[in-house]
Design a protein around this motif. Structure first.
Motif, PDB file in Angstrom:
ATOM      1  N   UNK A 110       0.799  -1.226   0.000  1.00 36.34           N
ATOM      2  CA  UNK A 110       0.000   0.000   0.000  1.00 36.34           C
ATOM      3  C   UNK A 110       0.827   1.269   0.000  1.00 36.34           C
ATOM      4  N   UNK A 111       2.070   1.218   0.527  1.00 34.75           N
ATOM      5  CA  UNK A 111       2.884   2.434   0.541  1.00 34.75           C
ATOM      6  C   UNK A 111       4.073   2.381  -0.429  1.00 34.75           C
ATOM      7  N   UNK A 112       4.224   1.295  -1.162  1.00 33.85           N
ATOM      8  CA  UNK A 112       5.326   1.207  -2.124  1.00 33.85           C
ATOM      9  C   UNK A 112       5.169   2.282  -3.199  1.00 33.85           C
ATOM     10  N   UNK A 113       6.186   3.116  -3.330  1.00 30.81           N
ATOM     11  CA  UNK A 113       6.163   4.193  -4.307  1.00 30.81           C
ATOM     12  C   UNK A 113       5.385   5.420  -3.889  1.00 30.81           C
ATOM     13  N   UNK A 114       4.677   5.348  -2.764  1.00 36.48           N
ATOM     14  CA  UNK A 114       3.846   6.460  -2.307  1.00 36.48           C
ATOM     15  C   UNK A 114       4.681   7.431  -1.466  1.00 36.48           C
ATOM     16  N   UNK A 115       4.360   8.735  -1.530  1.00 31.40           N
ATOM     17  CA  UNK A 115       5.090   9.699  -0.699  1.00 31.40           C
ATOM     18  C   UNK A 115       4.584   9.698   0.738  1.00 31.40           C
ATOM     19  N   UNK A 116       5.490   9.924   1.672  1.00 28.96           N
ATOM     20  CA  UNK A 116       5.105  10.112   3.072  1.00 28.96           C
ATOM     21  C   UNK A 116       6.170  10.948   3.766  1.00 28.96           C
ATOM     22  N   UNK A 117       5.799  11.535   4.896  1.00 28.33           N
ATOM     23  CA  UNK A 117       6.695  12.447   5.607  1.00 28.33           C
ATOM     24  C   UNK A 117       7.644  11.685   6.511  1.00 28.33           C
ATOM     25  N   UNK A 118       8.886  12.171   6.550  1.00 24.27           N
ATOM     26  CA  UNK A 118       9.885  11.592   7.434  1.00 24.27           C
ATOM     27  C   UNK A 118      10.815  12.701   7.914  1.00 24.27           C
ATOM     28  N   UNK A 119      11.282  12.591   9.141  1.00 23.58           N
ATOM     29  CA  UNK A 119      12.211  13.563   9.698  1.00 23.58           C
ATOM     30  C   UNK A 119      13.614  13.225   9.210  1.00 23.58           C
ATOM     31  N   UNK A 120      14.164  14.072   8.341  1.00 18.85           N
ATOM     32  CA  UNK A 120      15.457  13.812   7.705  1.00 18.85           C
ATOM     33  C   UNK A 120      16.387  14.979   8.020  1.00 18.85           C
TER      34      UNK A 120
ATOM     35  N   UNK B 160       7.987   5.295  -0.496  1.00 16.47           N
ATOM     36  CA  UNK B 160       8.028   3.923  -0.018  1.00 16.47           C
ATOM     37  C   UNK B 160       8.827   2.999  -0.909  1.00 16.47           C
ATOM     38  N   UNK B 161       9.647   2.176  -0.278  1.00 10.53           N
ATOM     39  CA  UNK B 161      10.501   1.148  -0.899  1.00 10.53           C
ATOM     40  C   UNK B 161      11.534   1.758  -1.840  1.00 10.53           C
ATOM     41  N   UNK B 162      11.993   2.974  -1.511  1.00 11.06           N
ATOM     42  CA  UNK B 162      13.074   3.591  -2.261  1.00 11.06           C
ATOM     43  C   UNK B 162      14.226   3.925  -1.317  1.00 11.06           C
ATOM     44  N   UNK B 163      15.237   4.621  -1.837  1.00 14.59           N
ATOM     45  CA  UNK B 163      16.421   4.982  -1.065  1.00 14.59           C
ATOM     46  C   UNK B 163      17.090   3.735  -0.495  1.00 14.59           C
TER      47      UNK B 163
ATOM     48  N   UNK C  27      11.834  -1.592  -8.285  1.00 17.24           N
ATOM     49  CA  UNK C  27      11.502  -1.138  -9.635  1.00 17.24           C
ATOM     50  C   UNK C  27      10.019  -0.782  -9.737  1.00 17.24           C
ATOM     51  N   UNK C  28       9.165  -1.599  -9.127  1.00 19.17           N
ATOM     52  CA  UNK C  28       7.733  -1.311  -9.156  1.00 19.17           C
ATOM     53  C   UNK C  28       7.411  -0.009  -8.432  1.00 19.17           C
ATOM     54  N   UNK C  29       8.202   0.328  -7.408  1.00 23.77           N
ATOM     55  CA  UNK C  29       7.958   1.583  -6.682  1.00 23.77           C
ATOM     56  C   UNK C  29       8.118   2.793  -7.592  1.00 23.77           C
TER      57      UNK C  29
ATOM     58  N   UNK D  37       7.395   2.790 -10.782  1.00 25.49           N
ATOM     59  CA  UNK D  37       6.194   2.852 -11.620  1.00 25.49           C
ATOM     60  C   UNK D  37       5.053   3.548 -10.893  1.00 25.49           C
ATOM     61  N   UNK D  38       4.954   3.299  -9.589  1.00 24.65           N
ATOM     62  CA  UNK D  38       3.936   3.991  -8.799  1.00 24.65           C
ATOM     63  C   UNK D  38       4.278   5.468  -8.680  1.00 24.65           C
ATOM     64  N   UNK D  39       5.532   5.756  -8.372  1.00 26.88           N
ATOM     65  CA  UNK D  39       5.941   7.151  -8.204  1.00 26.88           C
ATOM     66  C   UNK D  39       5.743   7.948  -9.504  1.00 26.88           C
ATOM     67  N   UNK D  40       5.929   7.299 -10.659  1.00 26.39           N
ATOM     68  CA  UNK D  40       5.763   7.975 -11.944  1.00 26.39           C
ATOM     69  C   UNK D  40       4.309   8.078 -12.378  1.00 26.39           C
ATOM     70  N   UNK D  41       3.401   7.441 -11.617  1.00 29.92           N
ATOM     71  CA  UNK D  41       1.989   7.507 -11.967  1.00 29.92           C
ATOM     72  C   UNK D  41       1.545   6.442 -12.943  1.00 29.92           C
ATOM     73  N   UNK D  42       2.420   5.490 -13.289  1.00 26.18           N
ATOM     74  CA  UNK D  42       2.038   4.414 -14.198  1.00 26.18           C
ATOM     75  C   UNK D  42       1.149   3.384 -13.506  1.00 26.18           C
ATOM     76  N   UNK D  43       1.338   3.224 -12.209  1.00 23.03           N
ATOM     77  CA  UNK D  43       0.480   2.382 -11.374  1.00 23.03           C
ATOM     78  C   UNK D  43       0.003   3.226 -10.199  1.00 23.03           C
ATOM     79  N   UNK D  44      -1.239   3.010  -9.779  1.00 26.87           N
ATOM     80  CA  UNK D  44      -1.761   3.838  -8.696  1.00 26.87           C
ATOM     81  C   UNK D  44      -1.484   3.244  -7.325  1.00 26.87           C
ATOM     82  N   UNK D  45      -1.647   1.931  -7.181  1.00 30.48           N
ATOM     83  CA  UNK D  45      -1.556   1.317  -5.858  1.00 30.48           C
ATOM     84  C   UNK D  45      -1.233  -0.160  -6.033  1.00 30.48           C
ATOM     85  N   UNK D  46      -0.075  -0.583  -5.536  1.00 31.89           N
ATOM     86  CA  UNK D  46       0.330  -1.979  -5.705  1.00 31.89           C
ATOM     87  C   UNK D  46      -0.463  -2.952  -4.842  1.00 31.89           C
ATOM     88  N   UNK D  47      -1.176  -2.459  -3.848  1.00 32.53           N
ATOM     89  CA  UNK D  47      -1.888  -3.378  -2.950  1.00 32.53           C
ATOM     90  C   UNK D  47      -2.971  -4.174  -3.683  1.00 32.53           C
ATOM     91  N   UNK D  48      -3.434  -3.692  -4.828  1.00 34.00           N
ATOM     92  CA  UNK D  48      -4.445  -4.441  -5.593  1.00 34.00           C
ATOM     93  C   UNK D  48      -3.847  -5.722  -6.173  1.00 34.00           C
TER      94      UNK D  48
END
Length: 379
Positions: free
Chosen positions: A186-196, A205-208, A260-262, A264-275
């Motif tokens: 559900x969060x792969x490739x999705x943006x979220x806040x983190x203290x950096x 999600x699932x990057x870096x 790699x799939x993350x 695709x989500x970040x680029x908008x090619x896929x909306x949500x991998x949880x499906x």
């Protein structure tokens, strides 16, 4: 004490059941949606090697209950639990109806949620929990319960903690469940806040990617995950300037394929991998004979020591023999035993941050192939 276990036949519920069934102070009520799986679990627990004491074995009950049913409170009232442990995720898609139903019947509530908003928002029930004289605790799992217990245990060695970096890397042969798979995807490739480095920033999600070279596990690759710790640890310890959490899959084709799939989500090619959760879970099980049954967890804390010098604490856990899933199941066991022993007075609703102590985890792992180590460095 009557303990009702929702999702009892699942990956974590069955492990909680196998431990609590051996406690003569506890009478278990196994709850789920399928009677056949509940009966199979009850039969296994009642066997001489199943863990249940003779008294506990006689007291094991079964109830088929849908937690989404509108009459949930009435069903709970009929079963008369003193404590309800909720393991049936993914909690990213749940609200607090189960916790509210527990309060309506005067039962304590614990869950194994790792959903950031769900765990972080549980204090909304605080007034109701105090009025009912019950505990409502969310996140009794590896995060934030165990991760925060590690930070709390080593806090006294620091004059000022500045960074906490945590990671989990399960063994590939360890069984995985659909709910956990959905939660991660559900969060792969999705943006979220983190203290950096002192700033709240959007990460994905699932990057870096990072490497973890662990003596007992070999090389594991790790990637960013969206978990409650990212909000809760900086709130609990305000001196933190950096907080991150990562996880990794043992097989590189799985870990890097998800990376790699993350994109695709970040680029908008896929909306949500949880499906695709069922499809990807099935694929992962095709490869389940690869890798090992050894998993690990790591919490690295950095800051200024009491002597004014830089201090780094590197706490690591290694679980072998397929015992890794016992780690997220342990916090609920600890807190259930506290309640059964009458050693946890009070009431309220809160995230499971700095609630079980690290020494309680260590004691609960006796008999399991779970071992921890600590490396302290000054530089």
């Amino acid at each position: 004490m009557r303990v009702l276990l929702i999702g009892a036949a699942g990956q974590f519920g069955s492990r909680i059941a196998s431990v609590l069934a051996g406690d003569p102070r506890i009478a278990l009520i196994l709850v789920g949606r399928r009677r056949d799986t509940l009966e199979a679990l009850a039969s296994a627990l009642r066997r001489p090697d199943g863990g249940a004491s003779s008294a506990a074995a006689r007291s094991i009950e079964i109830a088929v209950v849908d937690v989404d049913a509108p009459d949930l409170a009435a069903r709970l009232r009929a079963l008369s639990p003193a404590l309800v442990i909720h393991t049936a995720g993914p909690f990213q898609r749940r609200d607090y109806r189960v916790a509210r139903a527990c309060l309506a019947v005067g039962a304590h509530y614990l869950d194994l949620a790792d959903a950031r908003a769900f765990v972080g928002g549980i204090a909304a029930l605080d007034a109701d929990a105090k009025a009912a004289g019950c505990w409502v605790v969310s996140g009794a799992s590896s995060v934030p319960a165990l991760s925060s217990a590690v930070v709390a245990a080593f806090e006294p060695r620091f004059a000022r903690m500045q960074r906490v970096v945590s990671a989990i890397a399960p063994g590939n042969r360890t069984d995985r469940g659909l709910a956990t798979t959905r939660a991660i995807l559900g969060y792969v490739g999705q943006p979220f806040r983190s203290l950096v480095d002192g700033q709240w920033r959007n990460v994905h999600g699932w990057q870096s990617l990072r490497r973890w070279d662990a003596d007992a596990l070999g090389t594991r690759w790790l990637a960013r995950c969206d978990v409650p710790d990212l909000d809760l640890l900086p709130a609990r310890w305000p001196t933190l300037m950096h907080c991150e959490f990562r996880a990794g899959l043992e097989l590189r084709r799985m870990h890097h394929g998800l990376w790699l799939a993350s994109w695709a989500v970040r680029a908008g090619l896929l909306r949500d991998l949880s499906v695709f959760a069922e499809l990807l879970l099935g694929l992962s099980r095709v490869w389940q004979d690869g890798g090992s049954d050894r998993g690990g967890m790591r919490v690295v804390i950095e800051g200024e020591g009491r002597d004014g010098r830089p201090l780094r604490i590197d706490w690591q856990l290694v679980a072998g023999s397929g015992h890794g899933p016992q780690v997220p199941a342990t916090a609920a066991v600890i807190l259930a035993r506290r309640l059964a022993a009458g050693t946890w007075p009070g009431a309220g609703a809160l995230p499971c941050v700095d609630v079980p102590r690290l020494d309680e985890f260590d004691a609960a792992w006796a008999g399991f192939d779970i071992h921890t180590s600590v490396v302290e460095t000054h530089d």
